[in-house]
Design an enzyme around this catalytic site. Structure first.
Site, mmCIF file in Angstrom:
data_model
loop_
_atom_site.group_PDB
_atom_site.id
_atom_site.type_symbol
_atom_site.label_atom_id
_atom_site.label_comp_id
_atom_site.label_asym_id
_atom_site.label_seq_id
_atom_site.Cartn_x
_atom_site.Cartn_y
_atom_site.Cartn_z
ATOM 1 N N LYS A 46 55.185 -63.368 19.353
ATOM 2 C CA LYS A 46 55.268 -62.031 19.959
ATOM 3 C C LYS A 46 54.613 -62.063 21.344
ATOM 4 O O LYS A 46 53.491 -62.562 21.500
ATOM 5 C CB LYS A 46 54.532 -61.020 19.066
ATOM 6 C CG LYS A 46 55.294 -59.741 18.802
ATOM 7 C CD LYS A 46 54.506 -58.844 17.853
ATOM 8 C CE LYS A 46 55.254 -57.583 17.545
ATOM 9 N NZ LYS A 46 54.466 -56.660 16.699
HETATM 10 O O1 G3P Z 1 54.639 -53.269 15.514
HETATM 11 C C1 G3P Z 1 54.162 -52.232 16.347
HETATM 12 C C2 G3P Z 1 53.508 -51.173 15.525
HETATM 13 O O2 G3P Z 1 52.495 -51.757 14.727
HETATM 14 C C3 G3P Z 1 52.930 -50.068 16.353
HETATM 15 O O3 G3P Z 1 52.869 -48.946 15.538
HETATM 16 O O4 G3P Z 1 52.104 -46.693 14.813
HETATM 17 O O5 G3P Z 1 50.581 -48.221 16.187
HETATM 18 O O6 G3P Z 1 52.592 -47.156 17.246
HETATM 19 P P1 G3P Z 1 51.981 -47.688 15.965
#
Ligand code: G3P
Length: 216
Positions: free
Chosen positions: A83
């Site tokens: 990533k």
């Molecule tokens: O893979 C990206 C994800 O973990 C981000 O999620 O909810 O932190 O925006 P969030």
């Protein structure tokens, strides 16, 4: 559509994998930190419990550092996907790792133009963050639609991996648009199977069966 689970919680991954609901895993530095475990140890364990792609994110911000960390991460297991943040340095690293047949997931994507550049850099996956756009009152799923259109216009093979999924409505919208993958927390994936009318209807069926003394 493929379902990836967005967590570094090995037990949660194992449980969902046994349900046959997991086609891969995504992690990021925040999720790894939340696990409280050594980065390489927990990533290696995740690669053991699932045979699908496992995204592990570099923390370097310069091309050379990303290349070094990416090559090291790719050496952990054959199902590792490296990533990389969607920056100019990340795009340069993506191009070079792709040339070395290392799969890449370009993350922190918030615009169609960013996604276009990631596809041109040969990314295996692009991760547009829906929830974080919603958080600033921009329709996150519209970005998925724009990327789908652009990728189809030019035949890009980069897979759209919709991320920052917060609820089942995000999943439905991504499926209607044609995202290749959604990555979601374990609880969101499990919630896809539930509906209050299903529970209510099943309770009623079982009560009637009991009342009628049905034997199957
Ligand atoms: O893979 C990206 C994800 O973990 C981000 O999620 O909810 O932190 O925006 P969030």
């Amino acid at each position: 559509m493929k379902f990836f689970v967005d967590t570094a919680d090995v037990d949660a991954i194992r449980d969902l994998h046994e349900l046959g609901l997991v086609d891969g895993v995504t992690t990021n530095p925040s999720l790894i930190g939340k696990s409280g475990r050594d980065f390489r140890e927990v990533v290696a364990k995740i690669c053991e419990v699932t045979d699908g792609p496992v995204s592990a994110e570099v923390i370097a911000t310069d091309e050379d550092g990303m290349l070094s960390q990416g090559r090291s991460l790719a050496g952990i297991a054959s199902n590792i996907v490296v990533k990389l943040p969607l920056t100019l340095e990340g795009l340069k690293a993506c191009r070079k790792l792709t040339a070395e047949n290392i799969r890449t997931n370009v993350t922190l994507c918030f615009s169609a133009n960013q996604a276009l550049l990631a596809a041109k850099a040969g990314a295996s996956y692009i991760s547009p963050f829906i929830g974080r756009l919603d958080d600033i009152h921009i329709e996150g799923t519209e970005l998925i639609g724009d990327i789908r259109t652009i990728y189809d216009n030019y035949g890009f093979e980069t897979e759209i991996l919709a991320a920052s999924i917060r609820n089942p409505l995000h999943v439905k919208a991504c499926a209607l648009i044609g995202a290749d993958v959604v990555t979601a927390p374990p609880a969101v994936i499990r919630s896809l199977a539930t509906h209050m009318l299903t529970d209510k209807g099943l309770d009623a069926f079982l009560a009637d069966a009991k009342k009628a003394g049905i034997k199957v």
